[in-house]
Design a protein around this motif. Structure first.
Motif, PDB file in Angstrom:
ATOM      1  N   LEU A   1     -13.529   6.754   3.932  1.00  0.00           N
ATOM      2  CA  LEU A   1     -13.445   5.024   4.510  1.00  0.00           C
ATOM      3  C   LEU A   1     -13.471   3.543   4.305  1.00  0.00           C
ATOM      4  O   LEU A   1     -13.103   2.599   5.142  1.00  0.00           O
ATOM      5  N   CYS A   2     -13.224   3.602   3.137  1.00  0.00           N
ATOM      6  CA  CYS A   2     -13.105   2.454   2.250  1.00  0.00           C
ATOM      7  C   CYS A   2     -11.933   2.013   2.545  1.00  0.00           C
ATOM      8  O   CYS A   2     -11.304   0.970   2.543  1.00  0.00           O
ATOM      9  N   LEU A   3     -10.997   3.570   2.999  1.00  0.00           N
ATOM     10  CA  LEU A   3      -9.674   2.971   2.951  1.00  0.00           C
ATOM     11  C   LEU A   3      -9.070   2.042   4.222  1.00  0.00           C
ATOM     12  O   LEU A   3      -8.053   1.417   4.718  1.00  0.00           O
ATOM     13  N   ALA A   4     -10.269   2.811   5.099  1.00  0.00           N
ATOM     14  CA  ALA A   4      -9.883   2.252   6.399  1.00  0.00           C
ATOM     15  C   ALA A   4     -10.808   1.066   6.614  1.00  0.00           C
ATOM     16  O   ALA A   4      -9.797  -0.324   7.549  1.00  0.00           O
ATOM     17  N   ILE A   5     -11.684   0.845   6.022  1.00  0.00           N
ATOM     18  CA  ILE A   5     -12.426  -0.515   5.896  1.00  0.00           C
ATOM     19  C   ILE A   5     -11.283  -1.974   5.617  1.00  0.00           C
ATOM     20  O   ILE A   5     -11.452  -2.858   5.651  1.00  0.00           O
ATOM     21  N   HIS A   6     -10.327  -1.316   4.528  1.00  0.00           N
ATOM     22  CA  HIS A   6      -9.099  -1.999   3.806  1.00  0.00           C
ATOM     23  C   HIS A   6      -8.284  -2.409   5.173  1.00  0.00           C
ATOM     24  O   HIS A   6      -7.808  -3.659   4.962  1.00  0.00           O
ATOM     25  N   ILE A   7      -7.768  -1.440   5.671  1.00  0.00           N
ATOM     26  CA  ILE A   7      -6.519  -1.781   6.556  1.00  0.00           C
ATOM     27  C   ILE A   7      -7.422  -2.577   7.843  1.00  0.00           C
ATOM     28  O   ILE A   7      -6.612  -2.962   7.976  1.00  0.00           O
ATOM     29  N   GLY A   8      -8.365  -2.006   7.647  1.00  0.00           N
ATOM     30  CA  GLY A   8      -8.957  -3.391   9.069  1.00  0.00           C
ATOM     31  C   GLY A   8      -9.352  -4.860   8.659  1.00  0.00           C
ATOM     32  O   GLY A   8      -8.706  -6.136   9.231  1.00  0.00           O
ATOM     33  N   MET A   9     -10.039  -5.250   6.989  1.00  0.00           N
ATOM     34  CA  MET A   9      -9.060  -5.868   6.640  1.00  0.00           C
ATOM     35  C   MET A   9      -8.036  -6.659   6.299  1.00  0.00           C
ATOM     36  O   MET A   9      -8.044  -8.369   6.758  1.00  0.00           O
TER      37      MET A   9
END
Length: 100
Positions: free
Chosen positions: A72-80
């Protein structure tokens, strides 16, 4: 109950910290892609992921929950990176050597 709330607050704080630091490190890695020093930033990213997973495993007592939160955090990072973009610039030394 208070101990459980404290534990999950720590998970949230660790997750926010992970996302921010990982975003900064990935930006530095991309900025220095033509410089051999990028290896240090890329290595730091890998170590950060391992340390975050270990910390979450200890806090949640579950590797499955830790893996889900990591993804989930990696997905948020990719979104950022996608929505905020990345840093663009050049390296400028602190001290300019004057010619002549």
């Amino acid at each position: 109950m208070k101990e459980k709330a404290t534990k999950w607050l720590e998970v949230v704080i660790e997750s926010i910290h992970f996302i921010i630091i990982h975003y900064a490190l990935s930006n530095m890695t991309m900025l220095l892609k033509s410089n051999p020093i990028f290896i240090l930033f890329f290595t730091s990213e890998i170590l950060l992921i391992g340390n975050y997973f270990r910390k979450l495993s200890d806090l949640t007592k579950s590797e499955v929950i830790a893996a889900v939160l990591l993804i989930l955090c990696l997905a948020i990072h990719i979104g950022m990176v996608y929505y905020l973009g990345r840093f663009v610039g050049e390296l400028v030394p602190f001290r300019q050597v004057s010619a002549g």
